[in-house]
Design a protein around this motif. Structure first.
Motif, mmCIF file in Angstrom:
data_model
loop_
_atom_site.group_PDB
_atom_site.id
_atom_site.type_symbol
_atom_site.label_atom_id
_atom_site.label_comp_id
_atom_site.label_asym_id
_atom_site.label_seq_id
_atom_site.Cartn_x
_atom_site.Cartn_y
_atom_site.Cartn_z
ATOM 1 N N THR A 203 0.939 -1.165 -0.083
ATOM 2 C CA THR A 203 -0.087 -0.004 0.069
ATOM 3 C C THR A 203 1.130 1.364 0.112
ATOM 4 N N PHE A 204 0.212 2.529 -0.174
ATOM 5 C CA PHE A 204 1.078 3.530 -0.133
ATOM 6 C C PHE A 204 0.814 4.532 0.968
ATOM 7 N N THR A 205 0.711 3.770 2.061
ATOM 8 C CA THR A 205 0.483 4.461 3.570
ATOM 9 C C THR A 205 1.661 3.910 4.517
ATOM 10 N N ARG A 206 2.207 5.172 4.896
ATOM 11 C CA ARG A 206 3.419 4.822 6.022
ATOM 12 C C ARG A 206 2.949 5.555 7.240
ATOM 13 N N TYR A 207 3.262 4.846 8.401
ATOM 14 C CA TYR A 207 3.145 5.170 9.644
ATOM 15 C C TYR A 207 4.475 5.596 10.409
ATOM 16 N N ASP A 208 4.584 6.903 10.757
ATOM 17 C CA ASP A 208 5.740 7.142 11.440
ATOM 18 C C ASP A 208 5.580 7.500 13.194
ATOM 19 N N VAL A 209 6.009 7.026 13.818
ATOM 20 C CA VAL A 209 5.740 7.304 15.273
ATOM 21 C C VAL A 209 7.086 7.743 15.847
ATOM 22 N N LYS A 210 7.218 8.812 16.447
ATOM 23 C CA LYS A 210 8.378 9.551 17.026
ATOM 24 C C LYS A 210 8.064 10.071 18.507
ATOM 25 N N GLU A 211 9.021 10.146 19.193
ATOM 26 C CA GLU A 211 8.852 10.816 20.693
ATOM 27 C C GLU A 211 7.972 11.777 20.981
ATOM 28 N N ASN A 212 7.809 12.706 19.888
ATOM 29 C CA ASN A 212 6.840 14.019 20.067
ATOM 30 C C ASN A 212 5.514 14.028 19.190
ATOM 31 N N ILE A 213 5.785 13.248 18.056
ATOM 32 C CA ILE A 213 4.668 13.557 16.788
ATOM 33 C C ILE A 213 4.453 11.985 16.104
ATOM 34 N N ILE A 214 3.254 11.907 15.816
ATOM 35 C CA ILE A 214 2.974 10.817 15.074
ATOM 36 C C ILE A 214 2.478 11.253 13.419
ATOM 37 N N CYS B 174 0.093 14.443 14.164
ATOM 38 C CA CYS B 174 -0.636 14.565 15.379
ATOM 39 C C CYS B 174 0.474 14.626 16.481
ATOM 40 N N TYR B 175 0.551 15.613 17.528
ATOM 41 C CA TYR B 175 1.230 15.778 18.543
ATOM 42 C C TYR B 175 0.981 14.734 19.661
ATOM 43 N N MET B 176 1.996 14.165 20.127
ATOM 44 C CA MET B 176 1.951 13.127 21.034
ATOM 45 C C MET B 176 0.950 13.386 22.343
ATOM 46 N N TYR B 177 1.168 14.827 22.693
ATOM 47 C CA TYR B 177 0.402 15.231 23.778
ATOM 48 C C TYR B 177 -0.949 15.098 23.770
ATOM 49 N N ALA C 10 4.800 13.132 27.049
ATOM 50 C CA ALA C 10 4.698 14.446 26.484
ATOM 51 C C ALA C 10 3.801 15.393 27.399
ATOM 52 N N ARG C 11 2.466 14.725 27.680
ATOM 53 C CA ARG C 11 1.562 15.622 28.705
ATOM 54 C C ARG C 11 2.314 16.166 29.736
ATOM 55 N N MET C 12 3.121 15.177 30.427
ATOM 56 C CA MET C 12 3.762 15.858 31.654
ATOM 57 C C MET C 12 4.876 16.911 31.267
ATOM 58 N N LYS C 13 5.582 16.875 30.263
ATOM 59 C CA LYS C 13 6.358 17.521 29.840
ATOM 60 C C LYS C 13 5.917 19.039 29.571
ATOM 61 N N ARG C 14 4.676 19.050 28.890
ATOM 62 C CA ARG C 14 4.062 20.235 28.713
ATOM 63 C C ARG C 14 2.974 20.801 29.633
ATOM 64 N N ARG C 15 2.875 19.980 30.751
ATOM 65 C CA ARG C 15 1.995 20.255 31.822
ATOM 66 C C ARG C 15 0.448 20.476 31.304
#
Length: 124
Positions: free
Chosen positions: A19-30, A44-47, A102-107
């Motif tokens: 397929t032509f769909t790729r998912y990248d999951v990083k520490e702060n962003i999907i 989408c931001y992780m927080y 991420a939520r704890m980091k951004r409070r």
């Protein structure tokens, strides 16, 4: 330590990544990249991830795949779906932990409306 997942959406049968769909999951962003002629990139931001769900049908289990459903506070996609990916349980657990960090980091605080009355006095 930054763990990163990069997976392609696969066909359920045989688990082939055709397929032509790729998912990248990083520490702060999907990030979800999809399309061949018309490319669409959705971030989408992780927080903003509020809850994560793992769904595995019988054919997915047979071929070692799973679908991760993300419920987010994102306005464009409140429900992100990472369909038919390998290591789905690992990805789900990573997203749960990373979103909490991420939520704890951004409070950031998530609140739910449980439908309680605004008048709390029981004198009436």
């Amino acid at each position: 330590m930054e763990i990163e997942y990069s997976e392609k959406k696969r066909w359920v049968f045989f688990g082939l990544p055709l397929t032509f769909t790729r998912y990248d999951v990083k520490e702060n962003i999907i990030t979800i990249n999809s399309g061949f002629l018309n490319k669409v990139e959705n971030d989408c931001y992780m927080y903003k991830v509020q809850d994560v769900e793992l769904v595995t049908s019988l054919p997915e289990r047979m071929f070692g795949l799973g679908t991760v459903v993300l419920y987010t506070g994102d306005t464009t996609h409140p429900k992100l779906v990472l369909e038919h990916v390998r290591n789905a349980r690992e990805i789900k657990n990573y997203i749960l932990e990373a979103s909490e960090r991420a939520r704890m980091k951004r409070r950031t605080l998530n609140t739910l409306d449980i439908g309680a009355d605004s008048d709390l006095s029981e004198d009436d």
